[in-house]
Design a protein around this motif. Structure first.
Motif, PDB file in Angstrom:
ATOM      1  N   GLU A  11       8.342  -5.469  -6.449  1.00 17.32           N
ATOM      2  CA  GLU A  11       8.970  -4.200  -6.842  1.00 17.32           C
ATOM      3  C   GLU A  11      10.415  -4.361  -7.278  1.00 17.32           C
ATOM      4  O   GLU A  11      10.997  -3.456  -7.871  1.00 17.32           O
ATOM      5  CB  GLU A  11       8.858  -3.149  -5.732  1.00 17.32           C
ATOM      6  CG  GLU A  11       9.464  -3.535  -4.404  1.00 17.32           C
ATOM      7  CD  GLU A  11       8.434  -4.149  -3.485  1.00 17.32           C
ATOM      8  OE1 GLU A  11       7.952  -5.238  -3.841  1.00 17.32           O
ATOM      9  OE2 GLU A  11       8.135  -3.580  -2.438  1.00 17.32           O
ATOM     10  N   SER A  92       8.868 -12.677  -2.162  1.00 19.53           N
ATOM     11  CA  SER A  92       7.691 -12.006  -2.738  1.00 19.53           C
ATOM     12  C   SER A  92       6.712 -11.676  -1.626  1.00 19.53           C
ATOM     13  O   SER A  92       6.404 -12.534  -0.791  1.00 19.53           O
ATOM     14  CB  SER A  92       6.989 -12.916  -3.744  1.00 19.53           C
ATOM     15  OG  SER A  92       7.882 -13.221  -4.775  1.00 19.53           O
ATOM     16  N   PRO A  94       2.964 -10.714  -0.857  1.00 19.84           N
ATOM     17  CA  PRO A  94       1.625 -10.590  -1.443  1.00 19.84           C
ATOM     18  C   PRO A  94       0.914  -9.337  -0.940  1.00 19.84           C
ATOM     19  O   PRO A  94       1.275  -8.800   0.113  1.00 19.84           O
ATOM     20  CB  PRO A  94       0.907 -11.853  -0.962  1.00 19.84           C
ATOM     21  CG  PRO A  94       1.624 -12.258   0.265  1.00 19.84           C
ATOM     22  CD  PRO A  94       3.040 -11.776   0.138  1.00 19.84           C
ATOM     23  N   ARG A  95      -0.090  -8.908  -1.674  1.00 17.88           N
ATOM     24  CA  ARG A  95      -0.820  -7.684  -1.314  1.00 17.88           C
ATOM     25  C   ARG A  95      -1.425  -7.788   0.092  1.00 17.88           C
ATOM     26  O   ARG A  95      -1.467  -6.828   0.838  1.00 17.88           O
ATOM     27  CB  ARG A  95      -1.930  -7.466  -2.350  1.00 17.88           C
ATOM     28  CG  ARG A  95      -2.412  -6.043  -2.393  1.00 17.88           C
ATOM     29  CD  ARG A  95      -3.295  -5.849  -3.580  1.00 17.88           C
ATOM     30  NE  ARG A  95      -4.594  -5.363  -3.167  1.00 17.88           N
ATOM     31  CZ  ARG A  95      -5.689  -5.519  -3.869  1.00 17.88           C
ATOM     32  NH1 ARG A  95      -5.658  -6.157  -5.004  1.00 17.88           N
ATOM     33  NH2 ARG A  95      -6.819  -5.027  -3.448  1.00 17.88           N
ATOM     34  N   THR A  96      -1.863  -9.009   0.442  1.00 17.02           N
ATOM     35  CA  THR A  96      -2.517  -9.185   1.741  1.00 17.02           C
ATOM     36  C   THR A  96      -1.563  -8.954   2.913  1.00 17.02           C
ATOM     37  O   THR A  96      -1.995  -8.722   4.028  1.00 17.02           O
ATOM     38  CB  THR A  96      -3.079 -10.616   1.856  1.00 17.02           C
ATOM     39  OG1 THR A  96      -2.112 -11.518   1.331  1.00 17.02           O
ATOM     40  CG2 THR A  96      -4.374 -10.770   1.111  1.00 17.02           C
ATOM     41  N   ARG A  98       0.916  -6.656   2.804  1.00 17.73           N
ATOM     42  CA  ARG A  98       1.489  -5.303   2.752  1.00 17.73           C
ATOM     43  C   ARG A  98       0.667  -4.359   3.605  1.00 17.73           C
ATOM     44  O   ARG A  98      -0.557  -4.450   3.627  1.00 17.73           O
ATOM     45  CB  ARG A  98       1.493  -4.780   1.312  1.00 17.73           C
ATOM     46  CG  ARG A  98       2.586  -5.405   0.518  1.00 17.73           C
ATOM     47  CD  ARG A  98       2.655  -4.825  -0.867  1.00 17.73           C
ATOM     48  NE  ARG A  98       3.643  -5.572  -1.604  1.00 17.73           N
ATOM     49  CZ  ARG A  98       4.918  -5.218  -1.692  1.00 17.73           C
ATOM     50  NH1 ARG A  98       5.338  -4.122  -1.139  1.00 17.73           N
ATOM     51  NH2 ARG A  98       5.772  -5.968  -2.356  1.00 17.73           N
ATOM     52  N   GLN A 100      -1.267  -1.432   4.084  1.00 15.14           N
ATOM     53  CA  GLN A 100      -1.960  -0.540   3.148  1.00 15.14           C
ATOM     54  C   GLN A 100      -2.401   0.720   3.876  1.00 15.14           C
ATOM     55  O   GLN A 100      -2.634   0.699   5.077  1.00 15.14           O
ATOM     56  CB  GLN A 100      -3.222  -1.229   2.608  1.00 15.14           C
ATOM     57  CG  GLN A 100      -2.995  -2.616   2.089  1.00 15.14           C
ATOM     58  CD  GLN A 100      -2.676  -2.646   0.614  1.00 15.14           C
ATOM     59  OE1 GLN A 100      -2.839  -1.646  -0.078  1.00 15.14           O
ATOM     60  NE2 GLN A 100      -2.226  -3.780   0.136  1.00 15.14           N
ATOM     61  N   SER A 371      -8.438  -0.988   4.169  1.00 13.62           N
ATOM     62  CA  SER A 371      -7.640  -0.445   3.073  1.00 13.62           C
ATOM     63  C   SER A 371      -8.144  -1.021   1.750  1.00 13.62           C
ATOM     64  O   SER A 371      -9.090  -1.813   1.727  1.00 13.62           O
ATOM     65  CB  SER A 371      -6.162  -0.766   3.296  1.00 13.62           C
ATOM     66  OG  SER A 371      -6.001  -2.131   3.510  1.00 13.62           O
ATOM     67  N   LYS A 372      -7.490  -0.615   0.670  1.00 16.90           N
ATOM     68  CA  LYS A 372      -7.929  -0.987  -0.684  1.00 16.90           C
ATOM     69  C   LYS A 372      -8.255  -2.486  -0.789  1.00 16.90           C
ATOM     70  O   LYS A 372      -7.445  -3.327  -0.406  1.00 16.90           O
ATOM     71  CB  LYS A 372      -6.813  -0.628  -1.667  1.00 16.90           C
ATOM     72  CG  LYS A 372      -7.218  -0.721  -3.111  1.00 16.90           C
ATOM     73  CD  LYS A 372      -6.086  -0.224  -3.980  1.00 16.90           C
ATOM     74  CE  LYS A 372      -6.410  -0.476  -5.437  1.00 16.90           C
ATOM     75  NZ  LYS A 372      -5.299  -0.121  -6.299  1.00 16.90           N
ATOM     76  N   GLY A 373      -9.423  -2.774  -1.312  1.00 14.63           N
ATOM     77  CA  GLY A 373      -9.812  -4.168  -1.526  1.00 14.63           C
ATOM     78  C   GLY A 373     -10.549  -4.790  -0.348  1.00 14.63           C
ATOM     79  O   GLY A 373     -11.023  -5.920  -0.444  1.00 14.63           O
ATOM     80  N   VAL A 396     -10.119  -8.429  -1.124  1.00 11.42           N
ATOM     81  CA  VAL A 396      -8.936  -9.064  -0.534  1.00 11.42           C
ATOM     82  C   VAL A 396      -9.302  -9.691   0.807  1.00 11.42           C
ATOM     83  O   VAL A 396      -8.790 -10.742   1.181  1.00 11.42           O
ATOM     84  CB  VAL A 396      -7.812  -8.010  -0.330  1.00 11.42           C
ATOM     85  CG1 VAL A 396      -6.570  -8.653   0.259  1.00 11.42           C
ATOM     86  CG2 VAL A 396      -7.469  -7.311  -1.638  1.00 11.42           C
TER      87      VAL A 396
END
Ligand code: FES
Length: 446
Positions: A11, A92, A94-96, A98, A100, A371-373, A396
Motif C-alpha cells: 500500500e 512488504s 504478503p496476503r497470507t 494480513r 482478513q 477469509s478470502k481465498g 491461499v
C-alpha cells in the motif's frame, strides 16, 4: 529520540518508528492489520513479512531462526512479532499475513420458545392502588427478572420494546435484534472480535491481561466497541433507535465473559481455573458496561457453568433442548474454544478445550482463518478434486471446514485410518484415484 522511516508495502503506507519497536507493534499502531495467531510471542510463524534487502531491522533471534528456513532469512523474510526496527526500512506484507475479514455464520436453526421477555412495558390509563402519580398516563418499564421499575416514559410507548442477544466468540461477535413484543428477529449484525490482534486464542488474551497493566481495560474496550458498532448496524437495518433496546443478553466462553464484564481473568490462567463471575456479577447497569442502548437497562451474561465451560455452553444446551431430551445426546460446539455436552433431562456433563487455533490454522502450515481465498470445501467428483474457496478467490490456504473436508477425503479414500494414522505408501489402496495419488508427498519421516 530519533525516529526511522518505515514504508509498508504494497500500500506504500509511510510511518515513523521508534527504534526497538517490533514490526507487528508498528503495524498495529498504524492500522496495518496483521495476523498474530499466537499473540505475537514467536510461536506460530504466521506473521511472516519481507524486509527489503533485510535492511533497517535487528538480526533474527532464536525464535526466528527456529521457525524460518535459511532460504527465507536470506530473502529477508522475518517474523513481524519478533523483528525490531533499527533503521529506515521497507516492509512488504504478503496476503497470507494480513488479517482478513472472516466469513461469519450469522444464521441458525431457530427453536420455538415461549415469549417471556425480561422487560415489559405497561401504560397506565389509571393508577393502580399505591402507585406513584408519575405513572398516570405514562409507561412504566419493568424488569420482569428483577421485579424492578426501570424507568417511566412519557405517554404510551408500549409499541417500542426491543432486546438484543449477542454471541461473543473468541473470533467473531454476532448480535441479533429481536422485537420483544412479537419475538420476531428484526436484524442481525456480525463482525470479527477485534481482540484477535492480541492473539487468536483465549490463552493469548489472558497472557496479555497478565503481562500488561492496562491489558484488561484494553481488551474490554475492544469488545465493547464492536458490540456498540453491531448495535448501531442492527438498529439502522431495523429502522429503530438504540434507545428502543431495553434488554441485552450476551453469552461467550468464560474468558470472553470476564473480559466483557471487566472481571479479573487471571485466576482462569492457573489451576484450578476458577471463574471470578458469580451470580451477583452476571449483570451490570448499561452505563457501567459502556453499552449504548437504553441507559436504564441491564446488561446480563449467561452464567458460567464452571471453569472453562462458559455461558455459551448454556446457550447450546438451551438452543438444542438437550436438557429436555429423554435419550442420551451429545452437543459439540466447535468454536475457537470448543465445548462438548453429553446427557439428557436427568444429567448433563460438559468439558471444554482449545479447538479454534487448529481450525484457524495457527499450527498448520497452510491453515488460515475463514477469509478470502481460504479453501472452505473439498469434494472428489469423478475422481477429480474440486476445491471451493471463499469469494471464489485464488486459494491461499485451508480454513476449518476445508481441513475437515480434506481429512474426510483422506479417510474415505483409505489414506488416513480412523485412528488418525497416516498410512505408508506401501499400504495405500491400489484403486486410489490418480489425482489424489499424484498429490501425495513422502517425507523422510514417511
Ligand atoms: S510468530 Fe509472530 S504472531 Fe506468532
Amino acid at each position: 529520540m530519533k525516529k526511522f522511516k518505515v514504508v509498508f508495502q504494497p500500500e506504500g503506507k509511510k510511518v515513523s518508528a521508534l527504534p526497538g519497536i517490533t514490526i507487528a507493534a508498528l503495524a498495529a499502531e498504524n492500522g496495518v492489520r496483521l495476523e498474530v495467531p499466537c499473540g505475537a510471542v514467536g510461536k506460530c510463524g504466521k506473521c511472516r513479512v519481507e524486509v527489503s534487502k533485510g535492511e533497517g531491522v535487528v538480526p533474527p533471534d532464536a525464535e526466528e531462526t527456529a521457525l524460518l528456513s535459511k532460504e527465507e532469512l536470506a530473502k529477508g523474510i522475518r517474523l513481524a512479532c519478533r523483528t525490531k526496527i533499527s533503521g529506515d526500512a521497507v516492509i512488504s506484507i504478503p496476503r497470507t499475513s494480513r488479517l482478513q475479514t472472516q466469513k461469519i455464520l450469522d444464521i441458525g436453526i431457530q427453536t420455538e420458545v415461549k415469549l417471556a421477555p425480561a422487560v415489559k412495558k405497561i401504560f397506565f390509563k389509571e393508577l393502580p392502588k399505591g402507585s406513584s402519580n408519575e405513572l398516570l398516563n405514562n409507561t412504566g418499564v419493568y424488569s420482569t427478572v428483577d421485579n424492578e421499575l426501570l424507568t417511566v416514559e412519557k405517554g404510551d410507548t408500549t409499541s417500542i420494546l426491543y432486546g438484543m442477544a449477542f454471541d461473543v466468540g473468541t473470533t467473531t461477535v454476532v448480535g441479533t435484534l429481536v422485537d420483544l413484543k412479537t419475538g420476531i428477529v428484526a436484524a442481525t449484525a456480525a463482525d470479527m472480535n477485534p481482540q484477535v490482534v492480541y492473539g487468536d486464542d483465549v490463552i493469548s488474551r489472558l497472557n496479555f491481561c497478565i503481562e500488561n497493566k492496562n491489558g484488561l481495560a484494553e481488551l474490554n474496550k475492544k469488545v465493547v466497541d464492536v458490540i456498540n458498532k453491531l448495535i448501531r448496524e442492527a438498529c439502522e437495518e431495523a429502522g429503530i433507535m438504540p434507545e428502543s433496546i431495553y434488554d441485552i443478553i450476551l453469552c461467550g466462553n468464560t474468558t470472553m465473559e470476564h473480559l466483557l464484564l471487566k472481571a479479573d481473568p487471571k485466576p482462569l490462567a492457573t489451576y484450578p481455573f476458577v471463574s471470578m463471575l458469580n451470580q451477583s456479577m452476571n449483570k451490570k447497569r448499561v452505563p457501567e458496561a459502556g453499552i449504548n442502548i437504553n441507559q436504564k437497562s441491564y446488561v446480563r451474561v449467561f452464567p458460567v457453568i464452571g471453569g472453562w465451560v462458559g455461558g455459551d455452553t448454556l446457550g447450546v444446551i438451551l438452543a438444542t433442548n438437550l436438557y429436555k431430551t429423554a435419550h442420551m445426546k451429545l452437543a459439540i460446539d466447535i468454536g475457537t474454544n470448543g465445548e462438548v455436552v453429553l446427557g439428557n433431562k436427568d444429567r448433563l456433563v460438559a468439558a471444554s478445550c482449545a479447538a479454534g487455533p487448529a481450525f484457524e490454522g495457527a499450527h498448520i502450515r497452510s491453515g488460515m482463518r475463514a477469509s478470502k481465498g481460504a479453501i472452505e470445501k473439498i469434494d472428489l467428483i469423478d475422481d477429480k478434486i474440486i476445491c471451493q474457496t471463499i469469494e471464489n478467490a485464488s486459494p491461499v490456504g485451508f480454513c476449518g471446514s476445508g481441513l475437515i473436508d480434506a481429512m474426510a477425503l483422506l479417510v474415505e479414500n483409505g489414506i488416513v485410518e480412523d485412528t488418525g494414522r497416516i498410512k505408508d505408501k506401501s499400504e495405500l489402496p491400489a484403486n486410489l484415484p490418480a489425482e489424489i495419488k499424484e498429490k501425495l508427498i513422502e517425507h523422510e519421516n514417511g
